[in-house]
Write a protein that holds these residues in place. Structure first.
Motif, short mmCIF file in Angstrom:
data_model
loop_
_atom_site.label_atom_id
_atom_site.label_comp_id
_atom_site.label_asym_id
_atom_site.label_seq_id
_atom_site.Cartn_x
_atom_site.Cartn_y
_atom_site.Cartn_z
N ALA A 110 0.88 -1.27 0.03
CA ALA A 110 -0.06 0.02 -0.10
C ALA A 110 0.83 1.22 -0.05
O ALA A 110 2.16 1.22 0.31
CB ALA A 110 -0.93 -0.03 1.10
N LYS A 111 0.16 2.23 0.03
CA LYS A 111 1.06 3.56 -0.01
C LYS A 111 1.60 3.73 1.54
O LYS A 111 0.86 3.14 2.66
CB LYS A 111 0.01 4.74 -0.36
N SER A 112 2.62 4.51 1.66
CA SER A 112 3.30 4.58 2.89
C SER A 112 2.15 5.02 4.00
O SER A 112 1.49 6.35 3.49
CB SER A 112 4.50 5.43 2.72
N GLY A 113 2.14 4.35 5.01
CA GLY A 113 1.44 5.03 6.17
C GLY A 113 -0.04 4.38 6.07
O GLY A 113 -0.93 4.67 7.01
N THR A 114 -0.35 3.61 5.24
CA THR A 114 -1.64 2.98 5.12
C THR A 114 -2.07 1.85 6.06
O THR A 114 -2.92 1.85 6.70
CB THR A 114 -2.07 2.36 3.89
N GLY A 115 -0.84 1.30 6.64
CA GLY A 115 -1.03 0.27 7.61
C GLY A 115 -0.62 -1.29 7.33
O GLY A 115 -1.43 -2.18 7.85
N LYS A 116 0.47 -1.21 6.48
CA LYS A 116 0.85 -2.53 5.97
C LYS A 116 1.27 -3.34 7.26
O LYS A 116 0.67 -4.64 7.44
CB LYS A 116 1.91 -2.65 5.02
N SER A 117 2.13 -2.82 7.95
CA SER A 117 2.65 -3.66 9.20
C SER A 117 1.62 -3.94 10.18
O SER A 117 1.65 -5.10 10.87
CB SER A 117 3.93 -2.69 9.70
#
Length: 257
Positions: A110-117
């Motif tokens: 996803a775009k950075s900051g979306t919440g992948k981790s």
């Protein structure tokens, strides 16, 4: 310093470090000397380039310029050198969080900051011992005749979540934020812009074309999904069910954890 040898996505590399931290950073991926290892040693100019890129990123974000030690920047420079060469050997770097459940890997991007981790963490919490965090930031993907395989690397995010393991890639899931949780399969055409954005794109034209060919093969052999999710535990259950239902594409084959 003495050269280090490491194996990344089945490809052997040799590094003559400028700083001792590199050995510590790559611990767990080191291997005996190999005559066919590819040299990816970084130079002081490579380190200066990484510092410039970091400062440029901070400027674009409007935040104070971070100060990194040369020893840390060397690790970035070494991985960049590897990423430039790997597509010629059937593998590429991808920005995302890769978690395996029951031996099959799921790659969230996803775009950075979306919440992948965060979403990958929900999977680990929901599936307990069935789940293995392969890499929380920059895994490698090797495209084989049996299907794509995800590999751990030492470059696994600020929390250093990952293991030196591999698993066949069942699906790639593009995350978006949503008040409710829902998942649907998407076409290669729909997925392609995000996949290309999140894959490392080599500066060399031939290696860039190799990367695009590998991505194209991946879209034909792994499931592709878009997940609208919040950060509640239900999000993990919804995404897992959606990628393993009766109509889910099964991309599992070849090597397992």
């Amino acid at each position: 310093m003495e050269p280090l040898y490491l194996r990344l996505a089945e490809t052997p590399f040799r590094v003559t470090p400028l700083h001792g931290y590199l050995r510590t950073f790559c611990e767990g991926y080191l291997c005996p000397p190999l005559p066919d290892a590819i040299d990816i040693s970084a130079t002081p100019d490579d380190i200066a380039f990484e510092r410039e890129l970091s400062a440029r990123a901070d400027e674009l974000l409007g935040v104070p310029t971070r100060v990194f030690r040369d020893a840390y920047l060397e690790t970035l420079a070494v991985y960049r050198r590897a990423a430039e060469l790997l597509p010629a050997h059937g593998a590429f770097l991808f920005h995302g969080s890769a978690v395996a459940v029951d031996g099959a890997a799921y790659l969230f991007t996803a775009k950075s900051g979306t919440g992948k981790s965060t979403h990958a963490r929900l999977w680990r919490e929901q599936f307990g011992g069935r789940a293995v965090m392969i890499n929380d930031d920059k895994p490698l993907i090797r495209v084989t005749d049996g299907g794509p395989v995800v590999y751990g690397t030492p470059w696994n995010g600020k929390h250093r979540l990952g293991v030196n393991a591999s698993a066949p890639l069942r699906a790639v899931c593009i995350l978006t934020r949503s008040a409710s949780n829902h998942i649907e399969p998407i076409t290669a055409r729909d997925a392609w812009p995000m996949l290309l954005q999140q894959a490392y794109r080599p500066r060399d034209t031939a290696r860039l074309l190799d990367t695009m060919r590998l991505l194209d093969t991946l879209t034909k052999t792994a499931g592709l999904y878009r997940l609208g999710c919040n950060m509640e535990p239900e999000a993990a259950r919804v995404s897992y069910a959606g990628m393993n239902g009766p109509d889910a594409k099964n991309g599992v084959s070849g090597e397992t954890i």
